[in-house]
Enzyme design. Sequence first.
Site, mmCIF file in Angstrom:
data_model
loop_
_atom_site.group_PDB
_atom_site.id
_atom_site.type_symbol
_atom_site.label_atom_id
_atom_site.label_comp_id
_atom_site.label_asym_id
_atom_site.label_seq_id
_atom_site.Cartn_x
_atom_site.Cartn_y
_atom_site.Cartn_z
ATOM 1 C CD GLN A 95 -1.007 0.006 -2.910
ATOM 2 O OE1 GLN A 95 -1.750 -0.123 -3.866
ATOM 3 N NE2 GLN A 95 0.333 -0.016 -3.026
ATOM 4 C CG HIS A 97 -6.749 1.331 -3.918
ATOM 5 N ND1 HIS A 97 -5.557 1.819 -4.407
ATOM 6 C CD2 HIS A 97 -6.537 0.020 -3.648
ATOM 7 C CE1 HIS A 97 -4.670 0.834 -4.463
ATOM 8 N NE2 HIS A 97 -5.239 -0.265 -3.991
ATOM 9 C CD GLU A 132 -6.037 -3.647 -4.970
ATOM 10 O OE1 GLU A 132 -5.849 -2.793 -5.854
ATOM 11 O OE2 GLU A 132 -5.131 -4.056 -4.213
ATOM 12 C CG HIS A 261 -4.198 -3.165 0.629
ATOM 13 N ND1 HIS A 261 -5.117 -2.165 0.391
ATOM 14 C CD2 HIS A 261 -3.571 -3.370 -0.560
ATOM 15 C CE1 HIS A 261 -5.053 -1.795 -0.874
ATOM 16 N NE2 HIS A 261 -4.109 -2.508 -1.482
ATOM 17 N NE ARG A 280 3.034 4.586 -4.124
ATOM 18 C CZ ARG A 280 2.644 5.256 -5.199
ATOM 19 N NH1 ARG A 280 2.290 6.531 -5.080
ATOM 20 N NH2 ARG A 280 2.606 4.674 -6.376
#
Length: 402
Positions: A95, A97, A132, A261, A280
């Site tokens: 996935q 982001h 993240e 990642h 995804r």
Amino acid sequence: MELLRNAVRPYAWGSRTTIAELLGLPVPAPHPQAELWMGSHPGDPSVLIDAGCTLLERIDADPEGQLGAPTARRWGNRLPFLLKILAAEEPLSMQAHPSAEQAAEGWAREEALGIPRDAAHRNYPDPTAKPELVCALTEFHALAGFRDPHRTVELLDAVRTPGLSPHIDLLAGQPDSDGLRALFTTWITLPSTALQALMPDLLEACVLHVKDHGEFSLECRTVLELAERYPGDAGVLAALLLNRLVLGPGEAIYLPAGNLHAYLHGTAVEILANSDNILRGGLTPKHVDVPELLRVLDFRCGPMPVNSGTASGRVRVYRTDAPEFELSRVDWAEGEDETVALGGPAPRILVCTDGAVEVECGGTTLIVTRGSSAWLCAADPAPLARPVSGTACQVFVATVGS
């Protein structure tokens, strides 16, 4: 300063032992437990135990008192981060982001189309970015970021098959970000018949490479494991393009917008912007929106930096460029009892991952035991922390970016 009760997310890739054992619950758990959420995300906000209300409700009722005026203004009266314990028994989906701009545009577009926010094909349930950082508690295995293409050509040459040769030559002819984009796009859009024709010879080559203890045995073993779990999934091919990482406890990686990642196995503390936006790319039966994924992916390449944190006394800070969050860690060995200042007043979530810690704010104390967490609002006095009874102790502290 109040103790939290937190939601456990029961995704299929989770562990039946890790989170249950951390929380002092019966082991094994009846279902896989993947993530422990600590924060105010509307999907599963933490509960303030003594008050009986959610952290989201508390912040909504008094955003400036809970977050501080600067944080409340900047983030629209929202806590900008979400803290998690992540327990991966099996690989997560591959996935990426979106950036803040991409998330805002995508959310507005899907809202205008009337797509329900919990719809399986919704890409943007939140209007915000999702950078993240994941910090290993145990040995932690991951794929993250596109490997240097020259090195990837060496890997692909080591498992070359007649069917793979044109794909290797494509990247060898343009070993840069554009070549990676071309090869990834080719692989992610391969018809199933072409993928099925390509994979058996590739997997056999990977088996031989592992048996011969070749240079890329770890990468080949990963491909074989992924192919067993996700047969016919283009993400298995894409795994060949990503850095294969093994983090030791205390080591972290930062995943900014666009970084492709997949977490493979292990337990970690994860801090992220307060968002659940996921594009995804494979290793999942869930929705894969290839055009939207390609729109957000960052094909810059090279080794994935490992962040070991910067020590300031006993506090180790994992600095990133994410304005939404900052993660720090404090460790005490058995017999140590030093009192540690956790910084000035700010919204914080503290989670204890080993031992027990006593937190003091303006004369009020709170004991946070292993697996427990606490909310410290911006109105609380600057907190002090010390281990209980001289036992070995570890805590992580999440707050807004500095």
